[in-house]
Design an enzyme around this catalytic site. Structure first.
Site, PDB file in Angstrom:
ATOM      1  N   GLY A  21       5.808   4.261   6.805  1.00 16.84           N
ATOM      2  CA  GLY A  21       5.161   3.061   7.322  1.00 16.84           C
ATOM      3  C   GLY A  21       5.825   1.833   6.742  1.00 16.84           C
ATOM      4  O   GLY A  21       6.554   1.920   5.741  1.00 16.84           O
ATOM      5  N   GLY A  22       5.576   0.691   7.338  1.00 16.71           N
ATOM      6  CA  GLY A  22       6.183  -0.557   6.876  1.00 16.71           C
ATOM      7  C   GLY A  22       5.572  -1.011   5.558  1.00 16.71           C
ATOM      8  O   GLY A  22       4.551  -0.483   5.100  1.00 16.71           O
ATOM      9  N   SER A  23       6.177  -2.005   4.969  1.00 16.79           N
ATOM     10  CA  SER A  23       5.670  -2.613   3.743  1.00 16.79           C
ATOM     11  C   SER A  23       4.250  -3.139   3.974  1.00 16.79           C
ATOM     12  O   SER A  23       3.947  -3.684   5.038  1.00 16.79           O
ATOM     13  CB  SER A  23       6.598  -3.776   3.348  1.00 16.79           C
ATOM     14  OG  SER A  23       6.177  -4.361   2.156  1.00 16.79           O
ATOM     15  N   SER A  24       3.369  -2.943   3.011  1.00 20.62           N
ATOM     16  CA  SER A  24       1.969  -3.391   3.076  1.00 20.62           C
ATOM     17  C   SER A  24       1.156  -2.728   4.182  1.00 20.62           C
ATOM     18  O   SER A  24       0.128  -3.255   4.600  1.00 20.62           O
ATOM     19  CB  SER A  24       1.877  -4.928   3.201  1.00 20.62           C
ATOM     20  OG  SER A  24       2.325  -5.537   2.012  1.00 20.62           O
ATOM     21  N   GLY A  64      -0.186   0.173   3.690  1.00 22.25           N
ATOM     22  CA  GLY A  64      -1.227   0.915   2.985  1.00 22.25           C
ATOM     23  C   GLY A  64      -0.852   2.326   2.573  1.00 22.25           C
ATOM     24  O   GLY A  64      -1.728   3.134   2.247  1.00 22.25           O
ATOM     25  N   LYS A  65       0.449   2.626   2.524  1.00 21.11           N
ATOM     26  CA  LYS A  65       0.887   3.986   2.181  1.00 21.11           C
ATOM     27  C   LYS A  65       0.468   4.414   0.767  1.00 21.11           C
ATOM     28  O   LYS A  65      -0.044   5.514   0.592  1.00 21.11           O
ATOM     29  CB  LYS A  65       2.415   4.089   2.257  1.00 21.11           C
ATOM     30  CG  LYS A  65       3.006   3.804   3.618  1.00 21.11           C
ATOM     31  CD  LYS A  65       4.526   3.862   3.607  1.00 21.11           C
ATOM     32  CE  LYS A  65       5.175   2.893   2.659  1.00 21.11           C
ATOM     33  NZ  LYS A  65       4.956   1.465   2.981  1.00 21.11           N
ATOM     34  N   SER A  66       0.692   3.551  -0.213  1.00 26.47           N
ATOM     35  CA  SER A  66       0.417   3.940  -1.610  1.00 26.47           C
ATOM     36  C   SER A  66      -1.059   4.248  -1.830  1.00 26.47           C
ATOM     37  O   SER A  66      -1.406   5.181  -2.546  1.00 26.47           O
ATOM     38  CB  SER A  66       0.827   2.827  -2.575  1.00 26.47           C
ATOM     39  OG  SER A  66       2.162   2.482  -2.377  1.00 26.47           O
ATOM     40  N   ASP A 103       9.566   3.351  -3.650  1.00 30.47           N
ATOM     41  CA  ASP A 103       9.385   2.445  -4.785  1.00 30.47           C
ATOM     42  C   ASP A 103       9.845   3.089  -6.095  1.00 30.47           C
ATOM     43  O   ASP A 103      10.568   2.475  -6.878  1.00 30.47           O
ATOM     44  CB  ASP A 103       7.910   2.030  -4.923  1.00 30.47           C
ATOM     45  CG  ASP A 103       7.506   0.986  -3.891  1.00 30.47           C
ATOM     46  OD1 ASP A 103       8.369   0.512  -3.128  1.00 30.47           O
ATOM     47  OD2 ASP A 103       6.309   0.649  -3.832  1.00 30.47           O
TER      48      ASP A 103
END
Lengths: 173, 173, 173, 173
Positions: free
Chosen positions: B6-9, B11-13, B33
């Protein structure tokens, strides 16, 4: 591949960052801290995982050991696939920890580096960091080196991280 | 093995941490990351490494790709050695990134999960985080999904991380 | 001056960063987290300081209260000296906490903002963050609002931080 | 009140944490890092705020100076309200920075401490930290002490943080 072993607050991470800066080729850095970060939060304080006792003692359980063995095999595979890898670890089991790495690495060439720091100085640096359980540095200062065989030892008690890193880099020749 | 893209921000983490909490077995979490953190500091802003442009664009060089390939092989070896592994990645090359993972993983079974988030919402969360280059979220929101084939997609625009994690866990059976 | 009050994981910090981004003038952000960081490490787990119990309960001692009172007076002085200041706090004592702020602030004009989040949703976000004691979010969700009087309330359960920040900014008009 | 002044990577933060540990009373620690963190993200790279140039140079603008003056008044008020406060700062303007603090503090008694570190050693520690712009340590090593008057100076080049902290604590009587 380079494996650094030393107690908590002995200065391993600083040496690793300096090594990455002074070595002309790019090296990937992994270690016990990034491995613990990869574990589920609940294992970071559980019997099967890793427990940091109030007196600075650290103990690990069976689930931890199983994941660690797989992780070591993965690190070995990165090296075999061509990556230069530097590891900083805390050999809680001394020679037994080194044996675990050897089993995982098969025939991969390793520069084994012992990172020493006088117990009282490491304990002082633990206070200066402020984010570690008090007592870990003193408890681990000798313990982690028991029976371990090194190619090279550095001592951060009176030598800066960058100087230690240059000594290690010179050994890679 | 689970791979979230998914793109940055997007919500993957958060989903990864919830997955580690709801899955009964211990899963190791790695991702782009932690991979970038493992690189030398100088590669984190260089032509051969990874460059975060002021407009939110991200580009990577040859050295980055070479290390990444070795890292992917290492992750595959961890899975083969018995570790359950969840990865969160940003497929900057869309289907090309998925192909790189497939090449490294050989026949290992993977649950491919797309993590969507409406561009405007992701951009707002980027502001709320405060530590990312402004513009990355919007630039990557669609781009990273181009041509990628998923087993499952979740959308964090109006669904909490924990609910998305439960949906993914249910798919693992 | 703006004071946000809400339970752990209700989304205060994200709203603060969005406020700093959408307000045209520069605002300084302080809060209970930065205050606790300023205390000696030993007070972060002691009877006189602040204790985070395993069940998510938080209790503070006399030394904490004394330092907090001085800190509040300092924040008031920054505002009087011309700084725009936004605070995010957790009113563990509900109306009593608000009274402490009023005593320290004297006649300084404050926009009091309640940050609500449904307990179950806040608990899920606590899992997604991964770095907070489990249970704090649920325990604090209602408790911190007891008897507190607000100029404005926002609810992050189904509203993004940036939208909440814009609502607050509009009230400053 | 204690104010420590020294260049980047001279070891101020470590000394502060050791001071908090060795002093029997609780001391609150603030400094230029926590002040910059309190500013809007956009001021952390802007003409009116603070700019970290690629060569390690740091410059600040008018908005920064205005907020800083208010912040200094707030710190003074905390001390007047009874808190023991230790500050670590980087006097980019040398004697001018000290004069700004004096103006804000009025008659509050301060122990002024210079934290020295040989430029080459500080530069090496900057590499070991890995999270600072290369060059800051060397550029600031002398500059920040220009014209500043101290009650006491410590030198971290060959003395540990904890030992420096004990020297400072002894001066407090």
């Amino acid at each position: 591949m380079i494996i650094l072993n030393g107690g908590s607050s002995s200065g391993k991470s600083g040496i690793v960052r300096c090594l990455q800066a002074v070595l002309p080729d790019p090296w990937l850095a992994f270690g016990c801290d990034s491995f613990v970060d990869a574990m589920p939060a609940r294992m970071q304080e559980s019997d099967g995982g890793i427990v940091f006792a109030a007196d600075g003692g650290v103990s690990v359980g069976e689930d931890f050991r199983a994941l660690e063995a797989a992780w070591m095999h993965g690190i070995a595979a990165m090296a075999r696939a061509g990556a230069r890898v530097v590891i900083d670890d805390v050999f809680l089991a001394g020679a037994g920890s080194q044996q675990r790495w050897r089993a995982a690495l098969g025939g991969i060439g390793v520069l084994w580096v012992g990172v020493r720091c006088e117990s009282a100085v490491a304990a002082g640096r633990e206070v200066a960091r402020g984010d570690r359980t008090t007592g870990m540095a003193a408890l681990q200062a000798e313990l982690v080196h028991a029976g371990v065989v090194y190619d090279l030892e550095v001592d951060t008690t009176r030598t800066e991280s960058l100087v230690c890193a240059r000594t290690i880099a010179a050994h890679l020749g």
